[in-house]
Design a protein around this motif. Sequence first.
Motif, PDB file in Angstrom:
ATOM      1  N   CYS A  53       0.210 -11.650  -5.333  1.00 52.87           N
ATOM      2  CA  CYS A  53       1.141 -10.618  -5.591  1.00 52.87           C
ATOM      3  C   CYS A  53       1.442 -10.581  -7.125  1.00 52.87           C
ATOM      4  CB  CYS A  53       2.448 -10.692  -4.785  1.00 52.87           C
ATOM      5  SG  CYS A  53       3.045 -12.527  -5.228  1.00 52.87           S
ATOM      6  N   CYS A  54       0.475 -10.857  -8.112  1.00 50.66           N
ATOM      7  CA  CYS A  54       0.806 -10.730  -9.345  1.00 50.66           C
ATOM      8  C   CYS A  54       0.727  -9.320 -10.012  1.00 50.66           C
ATOM      9  CB  CYS A  54      -0.315 -11.512 -10.040  1.00 50.66           C
ATOM     10  SG  CYS A  54      -0.306 -13.339  -9.933  1.00 50.66           S
ATOM     11  N   THR A  55      -0.080  -8.284  -9.255  1.00 52.49           N
ATOM     12  CA  THR A  55      -0.127  -7.009  -9.890  1.00 52.49           C
ATOM     13  C   THR A  55       0.313  -6.121  -8.658  1.00 52.49           C
ATOM     14  OG1 THR A  55      -2.455  -6.821  -9.318  1.00 52.49           O
ATOM     15  CG2 THR A  55      -1.779  -7.851 -11.447  1.00 52.49           C
ATOM     16  N   THR A  56       0.316  -4.775  -8.909  1.00 53.06           N
ATOM     17  CA  THR A  56       0.328  -3.809  -7.938  1.00 53.06           C
ATOM     18  C   THR A  56      -0.784  -3.580  -7.059  1.00 53.06           C
ATOM     19  OG1 THR A  56       1.943  -2.687  -9.312  1.00 53.06           O
ATOM     20  CG2 THR A  56       1.161  -1.374  -7.241  1.00 53.06           C
ATOM     21  N   THR A  57      -1.913  -3.799  -7.420  1.00 54.76           N
ATOM     22  CA  THR A  57      -3.141  -3.649  -6.683  1.00 54.76           C
ATOM     23  C   THR A  57      -3.273  -4.826  -5.747  1.00 54.76           C
ATOM     24  OG1 THR A  57      -4.339  -2.688  -8.783  1.00 54.76           O
ATOM     25  CG2 THR A  57      -5.701  -3.684  -7.004  1.00 54.76           C
ATOM     26  N   ASN A  58      -2.843  -6.086  -6.223  1.00 57.88           N
ATOM     27  CA  ASN A  58      -3.109  -7.026  -5.275  1.00 57.88           C
ATOM     28  C   ASN A  58      -2.150  -7.160  -4.269  1.00 57.88           C
ATOM     29  OD1 ASN A  58      -4.859  -8.123  -6.802  1.00 57.88           O
ATOM     30  ND2 ASN A  58      -3.697  -9.753  -7.751  1.00 57.88           N
ATOM     31  N   LYS A  59      -0.710  -6.659  -4.654  1.00 62.73           N
ATOM     32  CA  LYS A  59       0.404  -6.414  -3.411  1.00 62.73           C
ATOM     33  C   LYS A  59      -0.162  -5.403  -2.496  1.00 62.73           C
ATOM     34  CE  LYS A  59       3.916  -7.314  -6.729  1.00 62.73           C
ATOM     35  NZ  LYS A  59       5.373  -6.693  -7.426  1.00 62.73           N
ATOM     36  N   ILE A  60      -0.815  -3.985  -2.867  1.00 64.53           N
ATOM     37  CA  ILE A  60      -1.275  -3.241  -2.111  1.00 64.53           C
ATOM     38  C   ILE A  60      -2.381  -3.677  -1.334  1.00 64.53           C
ATOM     39  CG2 ILE A  60      -2.339  -0.922  -1.687  1.00 64.53           C
ATOM     40  CD1 ILE A  60      -0.931  -0.148  -4.464  1.00 64.53           C
ATOM     41  N   PHE A  61      -3.424  -4.417  -1.780  1.00 62.12           N
ATOM     42  CA  PHE A  61      -4.282  -4.987  -0.795  1.00 62.12           C
ATOM     43  C   PHE A  61      -3.887  -6.198  -0.006  1.00 62.12           C
ATOM     44  CE2 PHE A  61      -7.513  -8.400  -0.540  1.00 62.12           C
ATOM     45  CZ  PHE A  61      -8.565  -7.617   0.180  1.00 62.12           C
ATOM     46  N   MET A  62      -2.877  -6.582  -0.218  1.00 65.04           N
ATOM     47  CA  MET A  62      -2.288  -7.695   0.564  1.00 65.04           C
ATOM     48  C   MET A  62      -1.510  -7.077   1.742  1.00 65.04           C
ATOM     49  SD  MET A  62       0.752 -10.658  -0.248  1.00 65.04           S
ATOM     50  CE  MET A  62       1.820  -9.546  -0.800  1.00 65.04           C
ATOM     51  N   VAL A  63      -0.888  -5.831   1.802  1.00 69.82           N
ATOM     52  CA  VAL A  63      -0.313  -5.472   2.550  1.00 69.82           C
ATOM     53  C   VAL A  63      -1.199  -4.336   3.360  1.00 69.82           C
ATOM     54  CG1 VAL A  63       1.259  -3.253   3.257  1.00 69.82           C
ATOM     55  CG2 VAL A  63       1.799  -4.929   1.337  1.00 69.82           C
ATOM     56  N   VAL A  64      -2.238  -4.036   2.910  1.00 72.49           N
ATOM     57  CA  VAL A  64      -3.550  -3.354   3.897  1.00 72.49           C
ATOM     58  C   VAL A  64      -3.955  -4.343   4.680  1.00 72.49           C
ATOM     59  CG1 VAL A  64      -5.595  -2.190   3.645  1.00 72.49           C
ATOM     60  CG2 VAL A  64      -3.842  -1.500   2.403  1.00 72.49           C
ATOM     61  N   PHE A  65      -4.477  -5.708   3.867  1.00 74.65           N
ATOM     62  CA  PHE A  65      -4.992  -6.973   5.003  1.00 74.65           C
ATOM     63  C   PHE A  65      -3.840  -6.992   5.923  1.00 74.65           C
ATOM     64  CE2 PHE A  65      -4.387 -11.496   5.258  1.00 74.65           C
ATOM     65  CZ  PHE A  65      -5.748 -11.700   6.061  1.00 74.65           C
ATOM     66  N   MET A  66      -2.845  -7.365   5.868  1.00 79.48           N
ATOM     67  CA  MET A  66      -1.790  -7.467   6.648  1.00 79.48           C
ATOM     68  C   MET A  66      -1.834  -6.617   7.774  1.00 79.48           C
ATOM     69  SD  MET A  66       1.521  -9.428   4.758  1.00 79.48           S
ATOM     70  CE  MET A  66       1.290 -10.594   3.582  1.00 79.48           C
ATOM     71  N   ILE A  67      -1.950  -5.259   7.500  1.00 76.24           N
ATOM     72  CA  ILE A  67      -1.803  -4.223   8.592  1.00 76.24           C
ATOM     73  C   ILE A  67      -3.063  -4.289   9.397  1.00 76.24           C
ATOM     74  CG2 ILE A  67      -1.498  -1.836   9.210  1.00 76.24           C
ATOM     75  CD1 ILE A  67       0.428  -1.541   6.613  1.00 76.24           C
ATOM     76  N   SER A  68      -4.147  -4.404   8.630  1.00 71.34           N
ATOM     77  CA  SER A  68      -5.448  -4.497   9.402  1.00 71.34           C
ATOM     78  C   SER A  68      -5.497  -5.615  10.188  1.00 71.34           C
ATOM     79  CB  SER A  68      -6.673  -4.615   8.328  1.00 71.34           C
ATOM     80  OG  SER A  68      -6.259  -3.450   7.433  1.00 71.34           O
ATOM     81  N   LEU A  69      -5.030  -6.814   9.730  1.00 68.42           N
ATOM     82  CA  LEU A  69      -5.056  -8.081  10.653  1.00 68.42           C
ATOM     83  C   LEU A  69      -4.181  -7.701  11.968  1.00 68.42           C
ATOM     84  CD1 LEU A  69      -5.839 -11.063  10.917  1.00 68.42           C
ATOM     85  CD2 LEU A  69      -3.855 -11.631   9.848  1.00 68.42           C
ATOM     86  N   ILE A  70      -3.060  -7.167  11.890  1.00 68.82           N
ATOM     87  CA  ILE A  70      -2.154  -6.744  13.072  1.00 68.82           C
ATOM     88  C   ILE A  70      -3.076  -5.936  13.962  1.00 68.82           C
ATOM     89  CG2 ILE A  70      -0.414  -5.734  14.023  1.00 68.82           C
ATOM     90  CD1 ILE A  70       1.119  -6.137  11.233  1.00 68.82           C
ATOM     91  N   LEU A  71      -3.912  -4.924  13.517  1.00 65.16           N
ATOM     92  CA  LEU A  71      -4.406  -4.032  14.404  1.00 65.16           C
ATOM     93  C   LEU A  71      -5.637  -4.896  14.977  1.00 65.16           C
ATOM     94  CD1 LEU A  71      -4.608  -0.843  12.204  1.00 65.16           C
ATOM     95  CD2 LEU A  71      -3.266  -1.371  14.197  1.00 65.16           C
ATOM     96  N   ALA A  72      -6.241  -5.783  14.422  1.00 65.40           N
ATOM     97  CA  ALA A  72      -7.322  -6.431  14.898  1.00 65.40           C
ATOM     98  C   ALA A  72      -7.056  -7.625  15.910  1.00 65.40           C
ATOM     99  CB  ALA A  72      -7.977  -7.139  13.761  1.00 65.40           C
ATOM    100  N   ILE A  73      -5.784  -8.172  15.674  1.00 63.02           N
ATOM    101  CA  ILE A  73      -5.366  -9.007  16.826  1.00 63.02           C
ATOM    102  C   ILE A  73      -5.108  -8.467  17.981  1.00 63.02           C
ATOM    103  CG2 ILE A  73      -3.436 -10.524  17.069  1.00 63.02           C
ATOM    104  CD1 ILE A  73      -3.286 -11.378  14.132  1.00 63.02           C
ATOM    105  N   LEU A  74      -4.202  -7.233  17.673  1.00 61.72           N
ATOM    106  CA  LEU A  74      -3.781  -6.566  19.101  1.00 61.72           C
ATOM    107  C   LEU A  74      -4.889  -6.035  19.882  1.00 61.72           C
ATOM    108  CD1 LEU A  74      -0.633  -4.404  17.630  1.00 61.72           C
ATOM    109  CD2 LEU A  74      -0.506  -6.581  18.900  1.00 61.72           C
ATOM    110  N   PHE A  75      -5.865  -5.448  19.042  1.00 63.87           N
ATOM    111  CA  PHE A  75      -7.049  -4.823  19.712  1.00 63.87           C
ATOM    112  C   PHE A  75      -7.965  -5.905  20.220  1.00 63.87           C
ATOM    113  CE2 PHE A  75     -11.506  -4.068  19.711  1.00 63.87           C
ATOM    114  CZ  PHE A  75     -11.769  -2.818  20.442  1.00 63.87           C
TER     115      PHE A  75
END
Length: 353
Positions: free
Chosen positions: A12-34
């Motif tokens: 979470c050092c940069t804005t890009t990293n923060k966005i990438f991290m949130v996208v990763f987390m949301i994608s992970l939720i969808l993958a786990i649920l599916f």
Amino acid sequence: MPEELTNCSLCCCTTTNKIFMVVFMISLILAILFGNLLTLAVVSGTKHFHTPQGYLKASLAVADLAVGVFVVPISVYTEISLMVYNSMPEWTTRNSQTSPFHPCSFIGPVFAGCTLVSITTIFLLTIERSIAVLKPLHKESVITKKRTSILIVFSWMGSFFLAISPMVFSNEIALEYNPCSRMCNYALGSADFPSRAWKILLLFPAFDFTLLGGTVVINIISLTTIRQHSKRRKHLAETENQSATKPTFSDIKAAKTIGTLTLAFTASFTPIAVFVVGNVLGNEWCTFSFFAFWILTTNSCWNVIIYGVRDQKFRSRACQLLTSARLNTASKKTEYENTVNGGKTDEEAAKQP
């Protein structure tokens, strides 16, 4: 404290990293649920999977599903709050000892308990498959649905008791939202590091590696037996007596699948164990803790992939369910079009003046 939270690790050092991290987390939720909902649908909706092994796979799917429903969303909410308001929610600056209704008081034990359930379930799956491979004639009498159900209940009760034991047996251990791992973790409520507290914290990796070590050993024995059986089959003609005392092809395939599950979970859990031991010894390892915890979390969506690759019957049934769902969606869309357009499709209705 908020500044420390926002500048904690490489993730979470940069804005890009923060966005990438949130996208990763949301994608992970969808993958786990599916993945895990699909596993539960296959196991519950197919008579072939109404077996002790199927019950254990369903238990593993429920544990993984709980991670996607409860654990990851709280991290997503916190990180989005940081991005939108440029500050963390107020509760992240406190721990469960200073806040009576701290979210981590629930999320932390859920994550720890589900991880322990996963380990014990993989151990039970290994035991079940080893009996099928080593003692095929005793499989039906030893491995029953009732015994398996009882073991599943005990595994859940024991795992969650172990998950809350640090707070029960030590006043020095609390739960907090960790600025490094971006998750709810166990932590010391004070600056001191009493010996009793670190002994309790070390209980987790000790228990986990004991079970994982036993699981690996049993898998090695089972796979060695399978290899010897394959060699004998090449050199000896099959007789009725021989085939009756040998594991079936289905049992062999299932044993190899469980071996793959064990390997995947061991690989994903090892960084966490290393981090816990290092943390007890006084090392912070901030960036490493982020990767360690989230590598373990991603394991919650790997099981369905392993089933799909290794188990042809599971793969076929999953494809049938997905195809059926797609056809049902198309059918409902057609019915809606007929209702709205008086029996004509959207294209035909559009051409009509």
